[in-house]
Design a protein around this motif. Structure first.
Motif, PDB file in Angstrom:
ATOM      1  N   ARG A 163      16.406  -2.607   3.643  1.00 50.34           N
ATOM      2  CA  ARG A 163      17.129  -2.406   4.901  1.00 50.34           C
ATOM      3  C   ARG A 163      17.302  -3.730   5.651  1.00 50.34           C
ATOM      4  NH1 ARG A 163      13.832   2.232   5.000  1.00 50.34           N
ATOM      5  NH2 ARG A 163      12.376   1.285   6.489  1.00 50.34           N
ATOM      6  N   LYS A 164      16.256  -4.549   5.636  1.00 57.87           N
ATOM      7  CA  LYS A 164      16.344  -5.859   6.299  1.00 57.87           C
ATOM      8  C   LYS A 164      17.433  -6.709   5.651  1.00 57.87           C
ATOM      9  CE  LYS A 164      13.645 -10.052   7.215  1.00 57.87           C
ATOM     10  NZ  LYS A 164      12.314 -10.721   7.019  1.00 57.87           N
ATOM     11  N   GLY A 165      17.469  -6.702   4.317  1.00 58.94           N
ATOM     12  CA  GLY A 165      18.493  -7.462   3.619  1.00 58.94           C
ATOM     13  C   GLY A 165      19.891  -6.942   3.901  1.00 58.94           C
ATOM     14  N   ALA A 166      20.027  -5.619   3.936  1.00 58.42           N
ATOM     15  CA  ALA A 166      21.331  -5.016   4.206  1.00 58.42           C
ATOM     16  C   ALA A 166      21.839  -5.412   5.591  1.00 58.42           C
ATOM     17  CB  ALA A 166      21.237  -3.498   4.081  1.00 58.42           C
ATOM     18  N   SER A 173      22.388   0.138   6.476  1.00 56.04           N
ATOM     19  CA  SER A 173      20.997   0.213   6.041  1.00 56.04           C
ATOM     20  C   SER A 173      20.532   1.647   5.806  1.00 56.04           C
ATOM     21  CB  SER A 173      20.078  -0.472   7.058  1.00 56.04           C
ATOM     22  OG  SER A 173      20.205   0.142   8.335  1.00 56.04           O
ATOM     23  N   ALA A 174      21.295   2.634   6.259  1.00 58.30           N
ATOM     24  CA  ALA A 174      20.933   4.028   5.995  1.00 58.30           C
ATOM     25  C   ALA A 174      21.024   4.281   4.490  1.00 58.30           C
ATOM     26  CB  ALA A 174      21.857   4.969   6.747  1.00 58.30           C
ATOM     27  N   PRO A 175      20.016   4.908   3.883  1.00 55.29           N
ATOM     28  CA  PRO A 175      19.984   5.046   2.422  1.00 55.29           C
ATOM     29  C   PRO A 175      21.253   5.622   1.808  1.00 55.29           C
ATOM     30  CG  PRO A 175      17.856   5.636   3.326  1.00 55.29           C
ATOM     31  CD  PRO A 175      18.764   5.402   4.499  1.00 55.29           C
ATOM     32  N   ASP A 176      21.739   6.725   2.331  1.00 59.29           N
ATOM     33  CA  ASP A 176      22.918   7.354   1.726  1.00 59.29           C
ATOM     34  C   ASP A 176      24.152   6.466   1.849  1.00 59.29           C
ATOM     35  OD1 ASP A 176      21.461   9.542   0.941  1.00 59.29           O
ATOM     36  OD2 ASP A 176      22.036  10.775   2.666  1.00 59.29           O
ATOM     37  N   LYS A 177      24.314   5.830   3.003  1.00 59.73           N
ATOM     38  CA  LYS A 177      25.478   4.970   3.206  1.00 59.73           C
ATOM     39  C   LYS A 177      25.397   3.716   2.342  1.00 59.73           C
ATOM     40  CE  LYS A 177      26.619   6.540   7.885  1.00 59.73           C
ATOM     41  NZ  LYS A 177      26.790   6.137   9.301  1.00 59.73           N
ATOM     42  N   LEU A 178      24.178   3.171   2.183  1.00 62.58           N
ATOM     43  CA  LEU A 178      24.034   2.000   1.331  1.00 62.58           C
ATOM     44  C   LEU A 178      24.302   2.368  -0.127  1.00 62.58           C
ATOM     45  CD1 LEU A 178      23.286  -1.003   1.168  1.00 62.58           C
ATOM     46  CD2 LEU A 178      20.910  -0.289   0.814  1.00 62.58           C
ATOM     47  N   ALA A 179      23.770   3.501  -0.550  1.00 63.57           N
ATOM     48  CA  ALA A 179      23.970   3.942  -1.941  1.00 63.57           C
ATOM     49  C   ALA A 179      25.442   4.148  -2.251  1.00 63.57           C
ATOM     50  CB  ALA A 179      23.189   5.220  -2.201  1.00 63.57           C
ATOM     51  N   ALA A 193      18.880  -7.294  -5.112  1.00 64.41           N
ATOM     52  CA  ALA A 193      19.598  -8.396  -4.464  1.00 64.41           C
ATOM     53  C   ALA A 193      19.309  -8.428  -2.967  1.00 64.41           C
ATOM     54  CB  ALA A 193      21.094  -8.253  -4.712  1.00 64.41           C
ATOM     55  N   LEU A 194      19.236  -7.269  -2.345  1.00 72.31           N
ATOM     56  CA  LEU A 194      19.001  -7.220  -0.907  1.00 72.31           C
ATOM     57  C   LEU A 194      17.583  -7.644  -0.549  1.00 72.31           C
ATOM     58  CD1 LEU A 194      21.008  -4.001  -0.016  1.00 72.31           C
ATOM     59  CD2 LEU A 194      21.578  -6.372   0.588  1.00 72.31           C
ATOM     60  N   VAL A 195      16.619  -7.365  -1.411  1.00 67.95           N
ATOM     61  CA  VAL A 195      15.264  -7.878  -1.185  1.00 67.95           C
ATOM     62  C   VAL A 195      15.294  -9.404  -1.190  1.00 67.95           C
ATOM     63  CG1 VAL A 195      12.954  -8.107  -2.196  1.00 67.95           C
ATOM     64  CG2 VAL A 195      14.039  -5.867  -2.049  1.00 67.95           C
ATOM     65  N   ARG A 196      16.038  -9.978  -2.120  1.00 62.12           N
ATOM     66  CA  ARG A 196      16.117 -11.441  -2.191  1.00 62.12           C
ATOM     67  C   ARG A 196      16.750 -12.027  -0.932  1.00 62.12           C
ATOM     68  NH1 ARG A 196      17.038  -9.976  -7.783  1.00 62.12           N
ATOM     69  NH2 ARG A 196      15.375 -10.893  -9.079  1.00 62.12           N
ATOM     70  N   VAL A 197      17.838 -11.425  -0.464  1.00 63.65           N
ATOM     71  CA  VAL A 197      18.474 -12.000   0.731  1.00 63.65           C
ATOM     72  C   VAL A 197      17.638 -11.738   1.985  1.00 63.65           C
ATOM     73  CG1 VAL A 197      20.796 -11.872  -0.253  1.00 63.65           C
ATOM     74  CG2 VAL A 197      19.986 -10.014   1.197  1.00 63.65           C
ATOM     75  N   SER A 198      16.807 -10.704   1.964  1.00 66.08           N
ATOM     76  CA  SER A 198      15.929 -10.459   3.114  1.00 66.08           C
ATOM     77  C   SER A 198      14.921 -11.583   3.278  1.00 66.08           C
ATOM     78  CB  SER A 198      15.204  -9.119   2.961  1.00 66.08           C
ATOM     79  OG  SER A 198      14.135  -9.204   2.023  1.00 66.08           O
ATOM     80  N   ARG A 199      14.625 -12.283   2.178  1.00 63.50           N
ATOM     81  CA  ARG A 199      13.625 -13.356   2.191  1.00 63.50           C
ATOM     82  C   ARG A 199      14.245 -14.743   2.227  1.00 63.50           C
ATOM     83  NH1 ARG A 199      10.208 -10.875  -2.934  1.00 63.50           N
ATOM     84  NH2 ARG A 199       9.376  -9.024  -1.872  1.00 63.50           N
ATOM     85  N   ASP A 200      15.550 -14.828   2.085  1.00 63.14           N
ATOM     86  CA  ASP A 200      16.206 -16.126   1.921  1.00 63.14           C
ATOM     87  C   ASP A 200      17.497 -16.149   2.734  1.00 63.14           C
ATOM     88  OD1 ASP A 200      17.503 -18.429   1.047  1.00 63.14           O
ATOM     89  OD2 ASP A 200      16.890 -18.172  -1.045  1.00 63.14           O
ATOM     90  N   LYS A 201      17.422 -16.730   3.927  1.00 60.57           N
ATOM     91  CA  LYS A 201      18.589 -16.750   4.808  1.00 60.57           C
ATOM     92  C   LYS A 201      19.732 -17.572   4.202  1.00 60.57           C
ATOM     93  CE  LYS A 201      19.984 -17.379   9.602  1.00 60.57           C
ATOM     94  NZ  LYS A 201      21.234 -18.103   9.276  1.00 60.57           N
ATOM     95  N   ARG A 202      19.398 -18.628   3.497  1.00 59.40           N
ATOM     96  CA  ARG A 202      20.453 -19.434   2.871  1.00 59.40           C
ATOM     97  C   ARG A 202      21.204 -18.630   1.833  1.00 59.40           C
ATOM     98  NH1 ARG A 202      18.059 -25.078   0.970  1.00 59.40           N
ATOM     99  NH2 ARG A 202      20.243 -25.306   0.316  1.00 59.40           N
ATOM    100  N   LEU A 203      20.496 -17.838   1.068  1.00 64.08           N
ATOM    101  CA  LEU A 203      21.144 -16.985   0.089  1.00 64.08           C
ATOM    102  C   LEU A 203      22.037 -15.956   0.789  1.00 64.08           C
ATOM    103  CD1 LEU A 203      21.531 -15.998  -2.826  1.00 64.08           C
ATOM    104  CD2 LEU A 203      19.448 -14.624  -2.545  1.00 64.08           C
ATOM    105  N   ALA A 204      21.527 -15.388   1.873  1.00 65.03           N
ATOM    106  CA  ALA A 204      22.318 -14.418   2.621  1.00 65.03           C
ATOM    107  C   ALA A 204      23.584 -15.071   3.157  1.00 65.03           C
ATOM    108  CB  ALA A 204      21.490 -13.855   3.768  1.00 65.03           C
TER     109      ALA A 204
END
Length: 210
Positions: A163-166, A173-179, A193-204
């Protein structure tokens, strides 16, 4: 599928399991390896180190419950050390032996039996996963986020990191809408991918730039 979602899948959509060479298949060995990876990634240690340690354990023969149990404690410590997982190596070596024995004793070496015991209910599956030493809420999230590729009944599994990455890249970030942003078969890749961008602002920022 919008531009951001396509870029996420293309640039960062490899699941953590796939990154360490674990196929997303509903098979005993793949599911056990995912459980081990979830255990290792749960510690306060970098994901790169955790994945390197997983590779070393699997290369040493610890890719099945029987194989992990067959390694001596010292062999597990040594494999973790080769992956630079040194801060928690001794306690983790002990714990992974306990996890392997539990998978053998309770599920006869096949975590598909956990899915059956949970009656394909995500909440019950989470409770059963937390019975494993070292698997707490974070480990459950890691396992289920990736296992939804093999177990459709877990979908959509969207945890706080996803959700943070989204939110960071402007996706719902709502599960159904994201899916709904991707075909069901790609949801595990999108969440990785969203977990990665949640941890890496440059990637986001690179994903959202035009």
């Amino acid at each position: 599928m919008n531009t951001v979602t396509r870029k996420l899948l293309r640039e960062s959509g490899t699941t953590f399991a796939e990154e360490v060479g674990v196929p997303l298949k509903d098979q005993p060995a793949a599911l056990f390896k995912l459980l081990v990876l979830a255990d290792l990634l749960s510690a306060r240690i970098s994901s790169g180190v955790a994945m390197a340690a997983a590779r070393e354990l699997f290369d040493a023969g610890g890719g099945t419950p029987r194989g992990m149990s067959g390694l001596t404690w010292q062999q597990r410590v040594d494999a973790l050390g080769r992956g630079h997982y040194v801060r928690y190596d001794e306690s983790t070596a002990t714990r992974l032996g306990e996890v392997a024995r539990m998978v053998q004793d309770k599920y006869r070496g096949d975590l598909r039996r956990l899915a059956a015991e949970a009656d394909h209910d995500p909440g019950k599956a989470a409770e059963l996963l937390r019975e494993f030493p070292g698997i707490g809420p974070t480990g459950v999230d890691i396992f289920c986020r990736e296992a939804q590729a093999m177990w459709p009944w877990l979908r959509p599994y969207v945890d706080s990191q996803v959700r943070k990455g989204a939110e960071r890249v402007g996706l719902p970030s709502a599960p159904d809408k994201l899916a709904a942003q991707v075909p069901a078969k790609d949801l595990a890749h999108l969440t990785a991918a969203l977990v990665r961008v949640s941890r890496d602002k440059r990637l986001a920022d690179s994903v959202t730039s035009s």
